[in-house]
Scaffold this motif. Sequence first.
Motif, PDB file in Angstrom:
ATOM      1  N   THR A 189      49.380  68.397  53.061  1.00 52.08           N
ATOM      2  CA  THR A 189      48.799  68.008  51.855  1.00 52.08           C
ATOM      3  C   THR A 189      49.193  68.274  50.549  1.00 52.08           C
ATOM      4  OG1 THR A 189      46.423  68.401  50.898  1.00 52.08           O
ATOM      5  CG2 THR A 189      47.428  70.417  51.738  1.00 52.08           C
ATOM      6  N   ASP A 191      48.758  70.127  46.500  1.00 55.18           N
ATOM      7  CA  ASP A 191      47.835  71.040  45.574  1.00 55.18           C
ATOM      8  C   ASP A 191      46.756  70.143  44.991  1.00 55.18           C
ATOM      9  OD1 ASP A 191      49.648  69.671  43.724  1.00 55.18           O
ATOM     10  OD2 ASP A 191      50.218  71.599  42.838  1.00 55.18           O
ATOM     11  N   LYS A 203      44.163  70.309  47.890  1.00 51.05           N
ATOM     12  CA  LYS A 203      44.195  71.459  48.815  1.00 51.05           C
ATOM     13  C   LYS A 203      42.820  72.157  49.126  1.00 51.05           C
ATOM     14  CE  LYS A 203      46.270  75.096  50.831  1.00 51.05           C
ATOM     15  NZ  LYS A 203      45.330  76.324  50.608  1.00 51.05           N
ATOM     16  N   ASP A 207      41.037  73.214  52.346  1.00 53.14           N
ATOM     17  CA  ASP A 207      40.335  74.555  52.558  1.00 53.14           C
ATOM     18  C   ASP A 207      38.918  74.620  53.122  1.00 53.14           C
ATOM     19  OD1 ASP A 207      42.909  75.824  52.027  1.00 53.14           O
ATOM     20  OD2 ASP A 207      42.332  76.137  49.809  1.00 53.14           O
ATOM     21  N   VAL A 223      52.023  72.475  51.782  1.00 53.20           N
ATOM     22  CA  VAL A 223      51.574  72.037  50.523  1.00 53.20           C
ATOM     23  C   VAL A 223      52.647  71.633  49.575  1.00 53.20           C
ATOM     24  CG1 VAL A 223      49.821  72.606  48.549  1.00 53.20           C
ATOM     25  CG2 VAL A 223      49.684  73.683  50.825  1.00 53.20           C
ATOM     26  N   ILE A 231      45.424  77.066  42.936  1.00 51.81           N
ATOM     27  CA  ILE A 231      44.747  76.933  44.445  1.00 51.81           C
ATOM     28  C   ILE A 231      44.487  77.956  45.221  1.00 51.81           C
ATOM     29  CG2 ILE A 231      45.923  74.147  44.640  1.00 51.81           C
ATOM     30  CD1 ILE A 231      48.214  75.550  46.502  1.00 51.81           C
ATOM     31  N   TRP A 233      44.893  80.337  48.629  1.00 55.04           N
ATOM     32  CA  TRP A 233      45.982  80.379  49.471  1.00 55.04           C
ATOM     33  C   TRP A 233      45.837  81.421  50.737  1.00 55.04           C
ATOM     34  CZ3 TRP A 233      50.100  77.194  48.988  1.00 55.04           C
ATOM     35  CH2 TRP A 233      51.384  77.515  49.721  1.00 55.04           C
ATOM     36  N   ASP A 238      49.383  79.032  55.184  1.00 51.43           N
ATOM     37  CA  ASP A 238      49.883  77.899  54.170  1.00 51.43           C
ATOM     38  C   ASP A 238      51.193  78.244  53.911  1.00 51.43           C
ATOM     39  OD1 ASP A 238      47.217  77.142  54.497  1.00 51.43           O
ATOM     40  OD2 ASP A 238      46.884  78.079  52.282  1.00 51.43           O
ATOM     41  N   TRP A 240      54.434  76.331  51.163  1.00 46.49           N
ATOM     42  CA  TRP A 240      54.767  75.551  50.071  1.00 46.49           C
ATOM     43  C   TRP A 240      55.959  74.393  50.896  1.00 46.49           C
ATOM     44  CZ3 TRP A 240      52.179  74.304  46.162  1.00 46.49           C
ATOM     45  CH2 TRP A 240      51.450  75.370  45.717  1.00 46.49           C
TER      46      TRP A 240
END
Length: 649
Positions: A189, A191, A203, A207, A223, A231, A233, A238, A240
Amino acid sequence: MTQIENVMREGRVFPPPPEFSARARVKSIEEYQQLYRESLDQPEQFWSRMASELHWFTPWQQVLVWNEPHAQWFVGGKINAAYNCVDRHAEGPNADKAAFLWEGEPGDTRRVTYRELKTEVSKFANVLKGLGLQAGDRVAIYMPLVPELAIAMLACARLGVVHTVIFGGFSAEAIRERVNDARARVVITADGGWRRGAIIPLKANVDDALADGACPSVEKVIVYRRCGNTIGWQEERDLWWHDAIAGVSDDCPAVPLDSEHPLYILYTSGSTGKPKGVLHTTGGYLVGVYLTSKYVFDLREDDIFWCTADIGWVTGHSYVVYGLLANGATNVMYEGAPQHPDFGRWWSIVEKYKVSILYTAPTAIRTFIRQGESWPAKYDLSSLRLLGTVGEPINPEAWIWYHRVIGGGRCPIVDTWWQTETGAIMIASLPGAVPQKPGSAGRPFFGVSPKVVDRDGNPQGPNQGGFLVIDRPWPSMLRTLFGDDERYRAQYWSQIPHVYFTGDGARYDEDGDFWLMGRIDDVVNVSGHRLGTAEVESTLVSHPLVAESAVIGRPDEITGEALVAFVTLKGNVEKSAELRLELIEFVGEQIGKFARPQEIRFTDALPKTRSGKIMRRLLRKVATNDPSLGDTTTLEDISVLARLQEEEE
């Protein structure tokens, strides 16, 4: 004779411009007919020749094995969709050709070459491999329209991981349903994404979907940083995108996959029950989208192609990613809304990138008609050489406006009929060969055998309406519904025995051109008269003061069902009781008194999804004062509903 009768009954015809035909891949009706007949009479010869234009690690032993309703195409062949879409071009003379010319809604831009695309796809494929994903595993992708969405799809295809792209307008509940049905191990996905100047909280929606262990199959969420919004976390789950690819090797050989290896699942709404997971496999699908891209759009080496669809829908899968990249084309990708910051945005993009082929929805065209000709007139659209439409039948008046105002009277228009389930275009007039008729989808594509039949499967003659069916398999057809083969059999192969049931009404004319009449569930029975709502809509928009209309049926004690028409007017036209009566009588004059709407509601806008489809389900709720609107998360503008409900009758 009225305007709509001139177009639909007298049969206004636009032959291919001679200068277009002279350079076209298929230059005449005779050449089209010869290829079409070969595709039906000698299918093994035809499809072997066409499939050979792609790269195969291992040749197939048999073109088709057909055990109704299950097809296997190019049996025994080994192929990889990412290799065909990326490596073939990245390792040749077109390595530095742009694969994507991307523009974000705020105005940021990127140019991604085939060489760069291969690097990014390979690195991200190694990320997925590092997470333990293997061929056959599923990954859900819920992203804005950025190049990384295509990169994620192609990285999955490189490994044989099956992707299911979830449209960025869907709610947490819809995400949860799709992730669980696919049993996805990873969700990819961002942010957020830009739309109409605001950030869509992608995001946060993921969630919510995954909260409290609601999606137990999900192990990781990757992400991509797009908007920089705050966002939530979860450290263990998760990661990046930019951290994941940092330092990762760009060496990731494409996996040779069986031709029938699943490529993707794409969920499409059913009239009842849960969404259907349409399953497409690799070899046949890729051949279908490659070939239709090449011939329907008459692709040339220097074309700049812009399909305005979101990749979350099948049009984006086939004609933003797989079909166009397999041809080595340059694609424009735009993240945002067509009216942001104003209604000149699309036309500024055409001018800026010198777009030569534009493929969009009739709904978008009608929206632009309502804004008048002044917006497109501000921009240089002379780069355009071909126009296309997709998503629903185009009414003749919108076709004429599109041809005249956007195409300058010089561009052929390919109106295309196909479905999520068909994978690729099934009916369209090849632009250099087949004359176009406003409102008609044209002729069948190679290998496609459509028929118009009654409910008992009896063939109908010219201009006799009926059910559109397809009586032989084609390479890009869906193979089943994921996890629900019985539903696949029941919905598509049991309505009328031994044919694929499209769910659309149609007729064909004396020339063999097909005219789509809308979904069969968009048929209203008024006092015993069966009416296609598309016919009434087409009549209303042929009125000089009407920009757009949507017609639905609601229960009526006297007539069984009554027609309610929601109408938007052109420009500064004022709504009035007199105009309402005029439009009701206009429909009666064009079709017959039985077709007159019981009610016409004027509105400044119609409820549409972000892909441009009118949400008639919601209009039925409004017309019947039903407060249970259901899921409205795909609406482009939720305020449209509130205004409709406030509209005075």
